[in-house]
Write an enzyme that holds these catalytic residues in place. Sequence first.
Site, PDB file in Angstrom:
ATOM      1  N   CYS A 104     -45.454  45.936 -66.105  1.00  0.00           N
ATOM      2  CA  CYS A 104     -45.207  44.748 -67.124  1.00  0.00           C
ATOM      3  C   CYS A 104     -46.490  43.983 -67.376  1.00  0.00           C
ATOM      4  O   CYS A 104     -47.573  44.013 -66.395  1.00  0.00           O
ATOM      5  CB  CYS A 104     -44.191  43.700 -66.451  1.00  0.00           C
ATOM      6  SG  CYS A 104     -42.598  44.379 -66.489  1.00  0.00           S
TER       7      CYS A 104
ATOM      8  N   CYS B 254     -36.128  44.910 -72.181  1.00  0.00           N
ATOM      9  CA  CYS B 254     -35.681  46.289 -72.150  1.00  0.00           C
ATOM     10  C   CYS B 254     -36.823  47.083 -72.962  1.00  0.00           C
ATOM     11  O   CYS B 254     -37.581  46.274 -73.733  1.00  0.00           O
ATOM     12  CB  CYS B 254     -34.486  46.321 -72.925  1.00  0.00           C
ATOM     13  SG  CYS B 254     -33.135  47.809 -72.518  1.00  0.00           S
TER      14      CYS B 254
ATOM     15  N   CYS C  24     -32.962  47.067 -68.336  1.00  0.00           N
ATOM     16  CA  CYS C  24     -32.767  48.489 -68.430  1.00  0.00           C
ATOM     17  C   CYS C  24     -33.728  49.076 -67.116  1.00  0.00           C
ATOM     18  O   CYS C  24     -34.824  48.730 -66.920  1.00  0.00           O
ATOM     19  CB  CYS C  24     -33.185  49.193 -69.633  1.00  0.00           C
ATOM     20  SG  CYS C  24     -34.702  49.047 -70.320  1.00  0.00           S
TER      21      CYS C  24
END
Length: 163
Positions: free
Chosen positions: A93, A7, A85
């Site tokens: 990422c 998240c 989320c």
Amino acid sequence: MNVLFLCTGNSARSILAEAIANSLSLSRERFRAFSAGSHPKGAVHRLALELLRQLKIPTAGLRSKSWDEFAKADALRMDFVITVCDQAAGEPCPFWPGQPMTAHWGMPDPAAIEGTEDEKRRAFSDTANMLRRRIELLASLPLDKLDRLSLQNSLREIGKAPQ
């Protein structure tokens, strides 16, 4: 198998997912859960800790931390990386060592709820219940019988489970 819940702030949803996954007996036999955030708040939300204690889920060792800890070359290899989320799901990422399967299990942020303390507590409880259902579904998958593509699809379908 190791699963990392992500998240943005790593203070509520991903922390709840980590603690719940590590507390469920079926999950505990199959998974070790961790959590992290792209921009960690540096502290676990007080209502997340309060709820976990009420549910008698251990909170020792829970901390808000950066996902960079899990992206290092010598980091523990993850089998699954799950964003919980929408903001973290939309961020680029890091490269995860071992090329884990990924999925998005988006859900509302209980820390963003404005209202009475009871309304805020209810939001945390609702989020924990959603996470528990999804983690139980993950833990019930016949991992040894599914090929990688089937497992990846199942992981994504769990994220579509009713909230």
